[in-house]
Design a protein around this motif. Sequence first.
Motif, mmCIF file in Angstrom:
data_model
loop_
_atom_site.group_PDB
_atom_site.id
_atom_site.type_symbol
_atom_site.label_atom_id
_atom_site.label_comp_id
_atom_site.label_asym_id
_atom_site.label_seq_id
_atom_site.Cartn_x
_atom_site.Cartn_y
_atom_site.Cartn_z
ATOM 1 N N ILE A 178 1.541 3.484 61.750
ATOM 2 C CA ILE A 178 0.314 2.643 61.648
ATOM 3 C C ILE A 178 -0.211 2.806 60.378
ATOM 4 N N HIS A 179 -0.665 4.008 60.151
ATOM 5 C CA HIS A 179 -1.309 4.420 59.200
ATOM 6 C C HIS A 179 -0.525 4.046 57.878
ATOM 7 N N SER A 180 0.686 4.195 57.763
ATOM 8 C CA SER A 180 1.471 3.802 56.499
ATOM 9 C C SER A 180 1.579 2.280 56.356
ATOM 10 N N TYR A 181 1.778 1.780 57.416
ATOM 11 C CA TYR A 181 1.718 0.107 57.495
ATOM 12 C C TYR A 181 0.497 -0.235 56.682
ATOM 13 N N SER A 182 -0.671 0.370 57.318
ATOM 14 C CA SER A 182 -1.926 -0.117 56.594
ATOM 15 C C SER A 182 -2.091 0.094 55.063
ATOM 16 N N LEU A 183 -1.458 1.153 54.736
ATOM 17 C CA LEU A 183 -1.438 1.407 53.118
ATOM 18 C C LEU A 183 -0.417 0.356 52.577
ATOM 19 N N VAL A 184 0.685 0.183 53.119
ATOM 20 C CA VAL A 184 1.406 -0.746 52.348
ATOM 21 C C VAL A 184 0.759 -1.982 52.052
ATOM 22 N N HIS A 185 -0.021 -2.440 53.283
ATOM 23 C CA HIS A 185 -0.707 -3.941 53.219
ATOM 24 C C HIS A 185 -1.917 -3.824 52.044
ATOM 25 N N ASP A 186 -2.584 -2.834 52.243
ATOM 26 C CA ASP A 186 -3.781 -2.410 51.420
ATOM 27 C C ASP A 186 -3.327 -2.438 49.899
ATOM 28 N N ASP A 187 -2.176 -2.120 49.615
ATOM 29 C CA ASP A 187 -1.640 -1.963 48.243
ATOM 30 C C ASP A 187 -1.287 -3.265 47.510
ATOM 31 N N LEU A 188 -0.993 -4.285 48.134
ATOM 32 C CA LEU A 188 -0.503 -5.437 48.056
ATOM 33 C C LEU A 188 -1.575 -6.242 47.077
ATOM 34 N N PRO A 189 -1.131 -7.132 46.156
ATOM 35 C CA PRO A 189 -1.930 -7.378 44.912
ATOM 36 C C PRO A 189 -3.149 -8.487 45.624
ATOM 37 N N GLU A 190 -2.783 -8.777 46.919
ATOM 38 C CA GLU A 190 -3.889 -9.898 47.422
ATOM 39 C C GLU A 190 -4.933 -8.971 48.189
ATOM 40 N N MET A 191 -4.652 -7.676 48.232
ATOM 41 C CA MET A 191 -5.566 -6.693 48.813
ATOM 42 C C MET A 191 -6.293 -5.622 47.524
ATOM 43 N N ASP A 192 -5.897 -4.655 47.584
ATOM 44 C CA ASP A 192 -6.522 -3.615 46.456
ATOM 45 C C ASP A 192 -5.413 -3.688 45.042
ATOM 46 N N ASN A 193 -4.403 -4.225 45.256
ATOM 47 C CA ASN A 193 -3.619 -4.381 44.090
ATOM 48 C C ASN A 193 -3.457 -3.083 43.193
ATOM 49 N N ASP A 194 -2.661 -2.079 44.360
ATOM 50 C CA ASP A 194 -2.269 -0.848 43.557
ATOM 51 C C ASP A 194 -1.121 -0.585 43.437
ATOM 52 N N GLU A 195 -0.685 -0.023 42.192
ATOM 53 C CA GLU A 195 0.800 0.055 41.823
ATOM 54 C C GLU A 195 1.224 1.658 42.240
ATOM 55 N N TYR A 196 0.216 2.451 42.402
ATOM 56 C CA TYR A 196 0.555 3.987 42.716
ATOM 57 C C TYR A 196 -0.070 4.307 43.712
ATOM 58 N N ARG A 197 0.468 5.164 44.595
ATOM 59 C CA ARG A 197 -0.396 6.069 45.564
ATOM 60 C C ARG A 197 0.231 7.232 45.923
ATOM 61 N N ARG A 198 -0.422 8.389 45.740
ATOM 62 C CA ARG A 198 -0.033 9.420 46.104
ATOM 63 C C ARG A 198 0.760 9.842 44.838
ATOM 64 N N GLY A 199 0.733 9.607 43.636
ATOM 65 C CA GLY A 199 1.588 9.744 42.391
ATOM 66 C C GLY A 199 2.844 8.908 42.618
ATOM 67 N N LYS A 200 3.246 8.033 43.455
ATOM 68 C CA LYS A 200 4.334 7.414 43.501
ATOM 69 C C LYS A 200 4.085 5.922 43.589
ATOM 70 N N LYS A 201 5.215 5.178 43.020
ATOM 71 C CA LYS A 201 4.947 3.846 43.216
ATOM 72 C C LYS A 201 4.789 3.183 44.536
ATOM 73 N N THR A 202 4.316 2.364 44.703
ATOM 74 C CA THR A 202 3.831 1.759 45.884
ATOM 75 C C THR A 202 5.045 0.908 46.353
#
Length: 298
Positions: A76-100
């Motif tokens: 559940i935590h991982s799913y929230s991060l996947v969606h949180d990183d989307l362009p429509e949300m936080d728009n992040d391309e990296y998390r923990r040093g890896k591509k989202t």
Amino acid sequence: MGFDEELRGRTEYCNRVLERFLPEEKGYPRTVIEAMNYSVRAGGKRLRPMLTAETSAMYGSRPALAEPFMAALEMIHSYSLVHDDLPEMDNDEYRRGKKTTHAVYGQGMAVLAGDGLLNYAYETAMKSFAEAQSAEETERVVRALQLLAAGAGIFGMVGGQCCDLDSEKKRIDGDTLLYIHRNKTAAMIRSGFQIGAILAGAPEIDIRGLGEIADDIGIAFQIRDDILDVEGDPEELGKTLGKDAEEAKATYVSIFGMEKAKEDAERMTEEALRRFDALSARNPFLRELIVSLAGRTH
């Protein structure tokens, strides 16, 4: 054995548990399963499953009863991060040093991967029913499932994320920000603390106390996140810093200032420790973990 060594051992245990429950990459939906597993395997502290394992052991439950919930919490935590990183949300391309996930698999598949992780989390948690050895343990599993769903839902993590999204580029007050932190971050930490205790049949006063501890720690944890976005080490954190200020996003630091943010994180941690010391059971490692979360640098 020092705390850091114990922490590594427990993190490795959480990873082993998680690997046992991840779906096998085969068949027609292989791409979405690969994206799901990529998201989970991207790393992390495994904080939520670790909390469940520790409170379960603290009150004497069998590991087999808690392990499906440990895996479910991290999914559940991982799913929230996947969606949180989307362009429509936080728009992040990296998390923990890896591509989202969306940067690797595309936005559509990332949405599906998040959906898949959320649903598979419940499938996984329900495997605890097969481990229950009495009607009482079965009832505990039901209650734990209810808590898991509520913590992830519209009156928990999703509600906090909704308020966060609605508040973008707006001037919000401290109460609104605390609502966001209490739900977006603290809700699933609360599930981590309480589920293990529920499965173990802990006293009701302790289960409530663990929820209060989780609120203090969850908010302190998010305050530290806001602080680190200003003065953290991007290599250590594995993500870009300064995005909150760049996007004019309200944070604990922007509303209350850096000095008060640090003071409040410390105060909430001290209150959490006071509550923890009042519980009927002891877990020295878990106490030290609470201390480390408030002073984290990554």
